[in-house]
Design a protein around this motif. Structure first.
Motif, PDB file in Angstrom:
ATOM      1  N   PHE A 171       0.666  -1.429  -0.090  1.00  0.00           N
ATOM      2  CA  PHE A 171       0.202   0.204   0.131  1.00  0.00           C
ATOM      3  C   PHE A 171       0.854   1.324   0.039  1.00  0.00           C
ATOM      4  CE2 PHE A 171      -3.733  -2.170   1.888  1.00  0.00           C
ATOM      5  CZ  PHE A 171      -4.450  -2.239   0.514  1.00  0.00           C
ATOM      6  N   PRO A 172       0.343   2.389  -0.266  1.00  0.00           N
ATOM      7  CA  PRO A 172       1.197   3.964  -0.391  1.00  0.00           C
ATOM      8  C   PRO A 172       1.484   4.243   0.659  1.00  0.00           C
ATOM      9  CG  PRO A 172      -1.486   4.510  -0.618  1.00  0.00           C
ATOM     10  CD  PRO A 172      -0.789   2.589  -1.126  1.00  0.00           C
ATOM     11  N   ALA A 173       2.565   4.196   0.515  1.00  0.00           N
ATOM     12  CA  ALA A 173       3.590   5.031   1.981  1.00  0.00           C
ATOM     13  C   ALA A 173       3.820   6.581   1.911  1.00  0.00           C
ATOM     14  CB  ALA A 173       4.937   3.964   3.044  1.00  0.00           C
ATOM     15  N   ASN A 174       2.857   7.443   2.059  1.00  0.00           N
ATOM     16  CA  ASN A 174       2.736   8.599   1.181  1.00  0.00           C
ATOM     17  C   ASN A 174       3.631   9.238   2.448  1.00  0.00           C
ATOM     18  OD1 ASN A 174      -0.825   9.399   0.054  1.00  0.00           O
ATOM     19  ND2 ASN A 174       1.030   8.066  -0.659  1.00  0.00           N
ATOM     20  N   THR A 175       4.618  10.772   2.132  1.00  0.00           N
ATOM     21  CA  THR A 175       5.204  11.618   2.626  1.00  0.00           C
ATOM     22  C   THR A 175       4.327  13.095   2.253  1.00  0.00           C
ATOM     23  OG1 THR A 175       6.456  12.439   4.313  1.00  0.00           O
ATOM     24  CG2 THR A 175       7.524  11.386   2.321  1.00  0.00           C
ATOM     25  N   ALA A 209      -0.633  -1.152  -6.602  1.00  0.00           N
ATOM     26  CA  ALA A 209      -1.079  -0.171  -5.052  1.00  0.00           C
ATOM     27  C   ALA A 209      -1.293   1.541  -6.059  1.00  0.00           C
ATOM     28  CB  ALA A 209      -1.232  -0.558  -4.489  1.00  0.00           C
ATOM     29  N   ILE A 210      -1.726   2.379  -6.400  1.00  0.00           N
ATOM     30  CA  ILE A 210      -1.494   3.296  -6.322  1.00  0.00           C
ATOM     31  C   ILE A 210      -1.994   4.905  -4.721  1.00  0.00           C
ATOM     32  CG2 ILE A 210      -1.911   5.322  -8.371  1.00  0.00           C
ATOM     33  CD1 ILE A 210      -3.362   3.347  -9.646  1.00  0.00           C
ATOM     34  N   GLY A 211      -1.266   5.632  -4.522  1.00  0.00           N
ATOM     35  CA  GLY A 211      -0.948   6.911  -3.644  1.00  0.00           C
ATOM     36  C   GLY A 211      -0.033   7.560  -3.867  1.00  0.00           C
ATOM     37  N   SER A 212       0.977   7.358  -4.582  1.00  0.00           N
ATOM     38  CA  SER A 212       1.978   8.575  -4.472  1.00  0.00           C
ATOM     39  C   SER A 212       1.806   9.825  -5.021  1.00  0.00           C
ATOM     40  CB  SER A 212       3.820   8.304  -5.531  1.00  0.00           C
ATOM     41  OG  SER A 212       4.075   9.244  -5.847  1.00  0.00           O
ATOM     42  N   PRO A 213       1.831  10.899  -4.934  1.00  0.00           N
ATOM     43  CA  PRO A 213       1.254  11.862  -4.799  1.00  0.00           C
ATOM     44  C   PRO A 213       2.096  13.169  -6.315  1.00  0.00           C
ATOM     45  CG  PRO A 213       2.659  12.571  -3.113  1.00  0.00           C
ATOM     46  CD  PRO A 213       2.124  11.021  -2.886  1.00  0.00           C
ATOM     47  N   GLN A 214       3.033  11.878  -6.688  1.00  0.00           N
ATOM     48  CA  GLN A 214       3.556  12.163  -7.986  1.00  0.00           C
ATOM     49  C   GLN A 214       3.130  11.315  -8.760  1.00  0.00           C
ATOM     50  OE1 GLN A 214       8.125  13.323  -8.395  1.00  0.00           O
ATOM     51  NE2 GLN A 214       8.201  13.563  -5.989  1.00  0.00           N
ATOM     52  N   PRO A 227      -2.722   7.643   8.762  1.00  0.00           N
ATOM     53  CA  PRO A 227      -2.390   8.167   7.438  1.00  0.00           C
ATOM     54  C   PRO A 227      -1.005   8.855   7.238  1.00  0.00           C
ATOM     55  CG  PRO A 227      -3.310   9.803   9.813  1.00  0.00           C
ATOM     56  CD  PRO A 227      -3.122   8.212   9.696  1.00  0.00           C
ATOM     57  N   HIS A 228      -0.793   7.525   6.927  1.00  0.00           N
ATOM     58  CA  HIS A 228       0.905   7.810   6.726  1.00  0.00           C
ATOM     59  C   HIS A 228       0.890   6.694   6.109  1.00  0.00           C
ATOM     60  CE1 HIS A 228       1.508   4.264  10.111  1.00  0.00           C
ATOM     61  NE2 HIS A 228       1.733   3.185   8.750  1.00  0.00           N
ATOM     62  N   LYS A 229      -0.376   5.883   5.497  1.00  0.00           N
ATOM     63  CA  LYS A 229      -0.578   5.515   3.560  1.00  0.00           C
ATOM     64  C   LYS A 229      -0.882   6.350   2.878  1.00  0.00           C
ATOM     65  CE  LYS A 229      -0.752   0.424   5.892  1.00  0.00           C
ATOM     66  NZ  LYS A 229      -0.113   0.696   7.036  1.00  0.00           N
TER      67      LYS A 229
END
Length: 473
Positions: free
Chosen positions: A80-84, A445-450, A297-299
């Motif tokens: 799963f994404p681990a955004n920052t 799994a998509i999640g990166s803001p880029q 929220p960190h995902k």
């Protein structure tokens, strides 16, 4: 390092991070170097004398970065994404600079009060039931991960199920936990740590089509344990399982838990962030039955690890289960009962000022910015799923209500495993796998803001090219 030296070094580090983010797309998502490569490049002993930050950054580029899997890469589609994000990093930087301990209200009042308000903000943003707000009997706290949230919920559930004897006398009967066969591995770990053993978890059958827990099977498992003299303590339901993002039927599960007096914990580690969008809140129907709830929220909510948002409906039960008060922690504020001491809401005593990064993220993006991020991921997943659906050589393996797509070639497991390996070897994308219906299945799994349409389309191009070659053999 005095303040002036720190200022110079800090500018260099911020510049390094900005350059890293700006060049992510040009980097391979992963490298195939053999185990031990990074360790072999490091000196065998620590330096005898201090070195300048420039030297450390040079070795960061030379040794560490080539050995990374780049989780913020727009082509990272694994797990799963681990955004920052920039705001999150800045909040974390300030937290580290302040270096405060938030174990008690008295040790840093702002640390506690900001966290309480941030949890209420999140509850409002995701439209959680009112009982989870700090203005009532419940409230929220930031844990390090959903795994810790599940452990804390399990301990509180055992305290309730044992009538308080668990805390004072240990495990005096066989207590049981229940979750879907697709429940997260952290549930079994929590049950082990709580002293119930691996067989303390009852894996409950899931529906073959929806992959969601079957409420009839849950009821049967509970009644069988009661007949054997065991004590049902906790049910862990999931909104967005790890393999397929299946959604357990909370209204039915909640009614069963209410009937038998069992603690209901809802784990929405990944998918809970989607509830910032009103059109995706259908997934949390039945949450009013829950005794505790969490999401990360960190995902998927642009907040760097670690940050799990955990709520309870009755904070008194949680505190009663976990509190230990040595003399050196006694203080007038705590004894007044007018403050929250978050040390009683978690396993460790110490705690970082995690709420700062959440505050920065919520203020920088606002509700609409966060909704735009979630909606982008859902739309990109739908775009990819449409491409899978349109190619008769492929099939979707499960529904895709959020931003995860499970799919496979209409071929055997070995062929699908080779497809995944070939695509990942390109360094342009990184996908992972699971098993759905006991068949090897790819996960995107998509999640990166880029991540943008072109990155999803590139993944599909790589997959179809590899499939062409594999199916031509």
């Amino acid at each position: 390092m005095d303040p002036d030296e720190f200022r110079r070094a800090g500018h260099a580090v911020i510049d390094w991070i900005a350059d890293y983010w700006a060049t992510l797309e040009q980097r391979p998502v992963t490298r195939a170097d053999p185990p031990g490569t990074v360790a072999a490049a490091l000196p065998a002993a620590p330096p005898g004398h201090g070195e300048p930050v420039d030297a450390v950054l040079a070795d960061l580029d030379r040794i560490v970065v080539p050995g990374l899997t780049h989780w913020q890469h727009p082509g990272f589609f694994g797990y799963f994404p681990a955004n920052t994000s920039g705001p999150s990093l800045l909040g974390d930087l300030i937290s580290s600079g302040l270096g405060v301990q938030g174990m008690l209200w008295a040790t840093s009042p702002a640390c506690t009060e900001l966290e309480t308000v941030m949890m209420d903000w999140l509850a409002q943003l995701t439209d959680l039931p009112g009982k989870f707000r700090s203005s009532g009997s419940g409230g929220g706290v930031i844990q390090d991960s959903a795994s810790s949230a599940t452990l804390v919920a399990t301990l509180a559930a055992l305290h309730r199920a044992s009538g308080g004897r668990w805390r004072d006398a240990g495990i005096d009967r066989r207590y049981r936990a229940y979750t879907s066969v697709h429940g997260h591995s952290s549930i079994e770990k929590a049950v082990r740590i709580a002293g119930l053993g691996s067989d303390g978890v009852r894996p409950v059958e899931a529906d073959r089509e929806t992959h969601a827990l079957r409420q009839a099977a849950l009821r049967a498992a509970i009644e069988a344990d009661l007949a054997a003299g065991d004590v049902p303590a906790i049910v862990v339901a999931t909104i967005g399982t790890t393999s397929t993002t299946a959604i357990d039927p909370l209204p039915e599960i909640g009614a069963i838990c209410a009937e038998y007096g069992i603690w209901l914990h809802v784990d929405a580690a990944y998918a809970g962030a989607a509830a910032v969008c009103p059109e995706l809140r259908w997934a949390q129907a039945g949450l009013e039955y829950a005794d505790s709830y969490c999401f990360d929220p960190h995902k998927w909510l642009l907040t760097g690890f670690d940050c799990d948002a955990f709520w309870v409906a009755d904070r008194a039960e949680l505190v009663e289960a976990l509190t230990v008060l040595p003399e050196f922690l006694r203080n007038a504020a705590s004894e007044s009962g007018a403050v929250i001491d978050y040390r009683d809401w978690q396993v460790p005593l110490g705690r970082r000022f995690r709420a700062l990064k959440l505050w920065f993220v919520l203020r920088w993006y606002g509700a609409e910015g966060l909704r735009a991020h979630i909606r982008s991921g859902v739309a990109l997943a739908a775009r990819f799923a449409d491409q899978v659906r349109a190619d008769e050589r492929f099939e979707l393996a499960a529904a895709h209500p959020f931003s995860l797509v499970c799919f496979r070639l209409r071929a055997d497991d070995d062929t699908n495993a080779e497809l995944l390996a070939r695509v990942n070897r390109t360094g342009r994308v990184h996908l992972t796998h699971t098993r759905v219906g006991d068949r090897y299945t790819l996960r995107l799994a998509i999640g990166s803001p880029q991540t943008a349409e072109r990155h999803v389309d590139e993944a599909w191009t790589l997959l179809t090219a590899a499939a062409d070659d594999l199916l031509a053999r």
